[in-house]
Design a protein around this motif. Sequence first.
Motif, PDB file in Angstrom:
ATOM      1  N   ALA A 158       0.735  -1.267   0.000  1.00 20.21           N
ATOM      2  CA  ALA A 158       0.000   0.000   0.000  1.00 20.21           C
ATOM      3  C   ALA A 158       0.763   1.316   0.000  1.00 20.21           C
ATOM      4  N   PRO A 159       1.523   1.712   1.017  1.00 20.40           N
ATOM      5  CA  PRO A 159       2.136   3.019   0.759  1.00 20.40           C
ATOM      6  C   PRO A 159       3.296   2.848  -0.223  1.00 20.40           C
ATOM      7  N   CYS A 160       2.979   2.643  -1.495  1.00 21.61           N
ATOM      8  CA  CYS A 160       4.025   2.376  -2.476  1.00 21.61           C
ATOM      9  C   CYS A 160       4.504   3.691  -3.055  1.00 21.61           C
ATOM     10  N   LEU A 161       5.716   4.102  -2.658  1.00 22.76           N
ATOM     11  CA  LEU A 161       6.237   5.386  -3.124  1.00 22.76           C
ATOM     12  C   LEU A 161       7.073   5.229  -4.383  1.00 22.76           C
ATOM     13  N   GLY A 162       7.072   4.017  -4.922  1.00 27.95           N
ATOM     14  CA  GLY A 162       7.844   3.803  -6.129  1.00 27.95           C
ATOM     15  C   GLY A 162       8.806   2.651  -5.953  1.00 27.95           C
ATOM     16  N   TYR A 163       9.545   2.375  -7.015  1.00 31.09           N
ATOM     17  CA  TYR A 163      10.451   1.250  -7.001  1.00 31.09           C
ATOM     18  C   TYR A 163      11.853   1.766  -7.295  1.00 31.09           C
ATOM     19  N   SER A 164      12.750   1.560  -6.350  1.00 32.82           N
ATOM     20  CA  SER A 164      14.107   2.059  -6.544  1.00 32.82           C
ATOM     21  C   SER A 164      14.857   1.202  -7.555  1.00 32.82           C
ATOM     22  N   PHE A 165      15.313   1.848  -8.614  1.00 28.21           N
ATOM     23  CA  PHE A 165      16.080   1.104  -9.632  1.00 28.21           C
ATOM     24  C   PHE A 165      17.410   0.652  -9.079  1.00 28.21           C
ATOM     25  N   VAL A 166      17.943   1.466  -8.187  1.00 28.47           N
ATOM     26  CA  VAL A 166      19.291   1.198  -7.695  1.00 28.47           C
ATOM     27  C   VAL A 166      19.279   0.059  -6.682  1.00 28.47           C
ATOM     28  N   ASN A 167      18.367   0.136  -5.715  1.00 31.99           N
ATOM     29  CA  ASN A 167      18.321  -0.901  -4.675  1.00 31.99           C
ATOM     30  C   ASN A 167      17.542  -2.130  -5.104  1.00 31.99           C
ATOM     31  N   GLN A 168      16.846  -2.039  -6.237  1.00 35.55           N
ATOM     32  CA  GLN A 168      16.032  -3.152  -6.730  1.00 35.55           C
ATOM     33  C   GLN A 168      14.977  -3.570  -5.712  1.00 35.55           C
ATOM     34  N   GLU A 169      14.400  -2.606  -5.045  1.00 34.71           N
ATOM     35  CA  GLU A 169      13.294  -2.929  -4.131  1.00 34.71           C
ATOM     36  C   GLU A 169      12.426  -1.691  -3.946  1.00 34.71           C
ATOM     37  N   PRO A 170      11.202  -1.873  -3.408  1.00 34.21           N
ATOM     38  CA  PRO A 170      10.345  -0.703  -3.213  1.00 34.21           C
ATOM     39  C   PRO A 170      11.012   0.333  -2.315  1.00 34.21           C
ATOM     40  N   VAL A 171      10.743   1.595  -2.619  1.00 32.83           N
ATOM     41  CA  VAL A 171      11.375   2.715  -1.919  1.00 32.83           C
ATOM     42  C   VAL A 171      10.997   2.753  -0.449  1.00 32.83           C
ATOM     43  N   PHE A 172       9.731   2.406  -0.179  1.00 33.83           N
ATOM     44  CA  PHE A 172       9.181   2.590   1.158  1.00 33.83           C
ATOM     45  C   PHE A 172      10.008   1.912   2.253  1.00 33.83           C
ATOM     46  N   GLY A 173      10.483   0.701   1.940  1.00 35.78           N
ATOM     47  CA  GLY A 173      11.270  -0.047   2.927  1.00 35.78           C
ATOM     48  C   GLY A 173      12.514   0.712   3.368  1.00 35.78           C
ATOM     49  N   THR A 174      13.220   1.297   2.403  1.00 35.46           N
ATOM     50  CA  THR A 174      14.431   2.038   2.716  1.00 35.46           C
ATOM     51  C   THR A 174      14.116   3.254   3.575  1.00 35.46           C
ATOM     52  N   ILE A 175      13.025   3.950   3.220  1.00 36.71           N
ATOM     53  CA  ILE A 175      12.609   5.126   4.003  1.00 36.71           C
ATOM     54  C   ILE A 175      12.351   4.707   5.447  1.00 36.71           C
ATOM     55  N   VAL A 176      11.622   3.604   5.619  1.00 37.21           N
ATOM     56  CA  VAL A 176      11.299   3.132   6.962  1.00 37.21           C
ATOM     57  C   VAL A 176      12.577   2.771   7.729  1.00 37.21           C
ATOM     58  N   ASP A 177      13.550   2.216   7.010  1.00 32.27           N
ATOM     59  CA  ASP A 177      14.835   1.875   7.647  1.00 32.27           C
ATOM     60  C   ASP A 177      15.566   3.112   8.148  1.00 32.27           C
ATOM     61  N   ARG A 178      15.529   4.166   7.337  1.00 29.19           N
ATOM     62  CA  ARG A 178      16.338   5.352   7.644  1.00 29.19           C
ATOM     63  C   ARG A 178      15.643   6.329   8.585  1.00 29.19           C
ATOM     64  N   LEU A 179      14.317   6.303   8.585  1.00 24.44           N
ATOM     65  CA  LEU A 179      13.567   7.305   9.338  1.00 24.44           C
ATOM     66  C   LEU A 179      13.907   7.344  10.832  1.00 24.44           C
ATOM     67  N   PRO A 180      14.079   6.176  11.491  1.00 20.27           N
ATOM     68  CA  PRO A 180      14.384   6.242  12.932  1.00 20.27           C
ATOM     69  C   PRO A 180      15.621   7.083  13.249  1.00 20.27           C
ATOM     70  N   VAL A 181      16.626   7.055  12.376  1.00 18.16           N
ATOM     71  CA  VAL A 181      17.841   7.839  12.616  1.00 18.16           C
ATOM     72  C   VAL A 181      17.491   9.328  12.661  1.00 18.16           C
ATOM     73  N   THR A 182      16.783   9.780  11.606  1.00 18.64           N
ATOM     74  CA  THR A 182      16.417  11.190  11.538  1.00 18.64           C
ATOM     75  C   THR A 182      15.483  11.579  12.683  1.00 18.64           C
ATOM     76  N   LEU A 183      14.526  10.695  12.985  1.00 12.25           N
ATOM     77  CA  LEU A 183      13.591  10.999  14.072  1.00 12.25           C
ATOM     78  C   LEU A 183      14.317  11.102  15.406  1.00 12.25           C
ATOM     79  N   SER A 184      15.241  10.165  15.669  1.00 16.33           N
ATOM     80  CA  SER A 184      15.978  10.208  16.935  1.00 16.33           C
ATOM     81  C   SER A 184      16.782  11.491  17.030  1.00 16.33           C
ATOM     82  N   LEU A 185      17.446  11.825  15.924  1.00 20.12           N
ATOM     83  CA  LEU A 185      18.242  13.045  15.883  1.00 20.12           C
ATOM     84  C   LEU A 185      17.363  14.254  16.196  1.00 20.12           C
TER      85      LEU A 185
END
Lengths: 335, 326
Positions: free
Chosen positions: B86-113
């Motif tokens: 569902a929250p499909c923000l697109g498909y990363s050509f570089v990582n070969q996977e949906p974008v959303f997963g990467t965003i979810v992975d990185r968000l905690p760092v920015t949020l904690s900061l």
Amino acid sequence: MTIPSETTAEPTTAITPAATGGSLVGRSPGQLMWRRFRRDPTGMISAVIVLFFILVAVGAPLISLLYGKDPYTTYGQDRPGLLNDFGFPLLPNGGISSEFWFGIEPGLGRDVFMQLVYGIRTSLLIALTATIATTLIGIVVGIVAGYVGGRTDYFIGRVIDVLLSFPSTLFIIAFMPVLENLMVKPEEETPVWLRAATLIIFLTIFGWAGLARLLRGNVLSLREREFVEAAKVTGASPARIVFKELLPNLWTPILIQSTLLLPALVTSEAALSFLGVGMIEPTPDWGRMFLRGTEVYTDDITYLMFPGIALLIFVIAFNLLGDSVRDAFDPKIRR
Amino acid sequence: MLRFLTRRGLSAAFILLIVSAVTFFLFFAVPGDPARLACGKVCPPETLVQARHNLGLDQPIFVQFVEWVSGIFVGREYEGLGHCPAPCLGYSFVNQEPVFGTIVDRLPVTLSLTVGAAVVFLLFGVGTGIIAALNQGKPLDKIASVSSLIGASVQIYFIGTLAMYFLVFQWQVIERPRYVPLTEDPIGWAYGLLLPWIVLAIIFTANYTRMTRSTMVEQLSEDYVRTARAKGMSARTVVLRFALRGTLTPIATIFGIDLASLIGGAIITETTFSLQGIGRLSIQSVNNDDLPMLMATVLLAAAAIVVFNVIVDALYAVIDPRVRLS
């Protein structure tokens, strides 16, 4: 002198005769502002510092001539005995010596003092042009939105909403390479003027919205005032009302905002260069000095200190100047 | 309240749609072939055509945009690449996977900061502001105003790097900043982000000190504060319960803006301290020509701004009962 300008000067006219102690002298709001400004030591000192930076920027070629070096020659690479095998200055503290006052740039071996002096030119030129453009667009759009009102105002308001919600830094970083792809053939190098123009355009696009919104608010309240109504009743043209009635009342916020905008744009430009999308080699630029400085800071911290401290002094002086200008214009605000 | 939230929510959604449309058309109108990236270095023409088809790049740009937007709400099917939920923000050509997963992975760092720094600079900024206002014209006030002036004028890439050099490398009082998930090790989490928090706080505190001080000075001369004093209330109650409440509105405004801009990607901070958050992610996606990833980070940053705008406006009514939501 138009009626509106006198209304703004009202609180001050009562004070001046007492201050001069005697005969009444007619003074324009500009003169009054200047008199108040001159009595503010912080404002005067920061004005002198700002002036010094501007003089250095203008006189950079003269300084270069007297100092005997230019910002482009790679002294460290041309002359042995200045840089070690890793490209770092042999002398301590970044290679500061009587010949190289602020040391030598690690790697390329250019003169840091000259880089700094010429860097002011780049920063000031870009920031100043962007400030002027931003202010002009802000004034025009703000007055149009506030004065015309209705649908025009609504439409402009939404455009401003969108612009203010745009992650501008991210957008510029992302869009710079895209734009360059369109304008420059892959085998050619990006011309310096093109990069400077793009930076100015981007900074302007994302800069005017705030000022326009502020001025719109001012115009909205001014529009309902008696002197504007009186002008309308006497049959003044819209152009006269805008230029002779409204604009004189807006100079204060405009001047204050643009004095604060300039240092903000200098730091924005530096930040963009730091992130790698600012001015390109070989044009000297403070932001790129920061970028290089953060790359080599573990080995040569001195190189980072010069742009860092210079920018700090510059921004502090400008912020203080902005505060003093505001105080001088509006004696009601006491910090 | 509900009507207000609905109306503002709708206009926020509209702004986001415009922002993403502008970004989408500007980025995808560029000559360049994202499918080539998806296909790899050695790319036979028929595979390229297939990749382009799978990613929907052979469609007109307008159709692509509509698909992208609908993908956010209902998910999307990529032929040969699988389902993007569902929250499909697109498909990363570089990582070969949906974008959303990467965003979810990185968000905690920015949020904690962001959250950690925000707590520090809010408490510290408002605290110094109050102290400065209560000691108007005295040395404490002067110290507060000078230090906030310097704090407001300094650049994060300058003091951040200086802090790294002296505190981490020269004197070794603290380790290199790094991110440890809060759920794994709360102490390590706080310790790893302490330096970026402090540096961010130095820069952001200044604004709050100035704002709190000037509004507080105004509030302290208000009639209701005088009445409270005259009634014989303790100085503590007068300042903290009465005057402070009046200063909260402007503080909420700048706090909303600062939080939004930090969540949207503290690009420079994350670069300076090499933290792998959303800011770094956006820079990396620029360098990798990863347009879908970039689109997602732009959208996230814009969403943070509009959402916080609505929250701040709603907060006004909570802080100040005189404000009517309209």
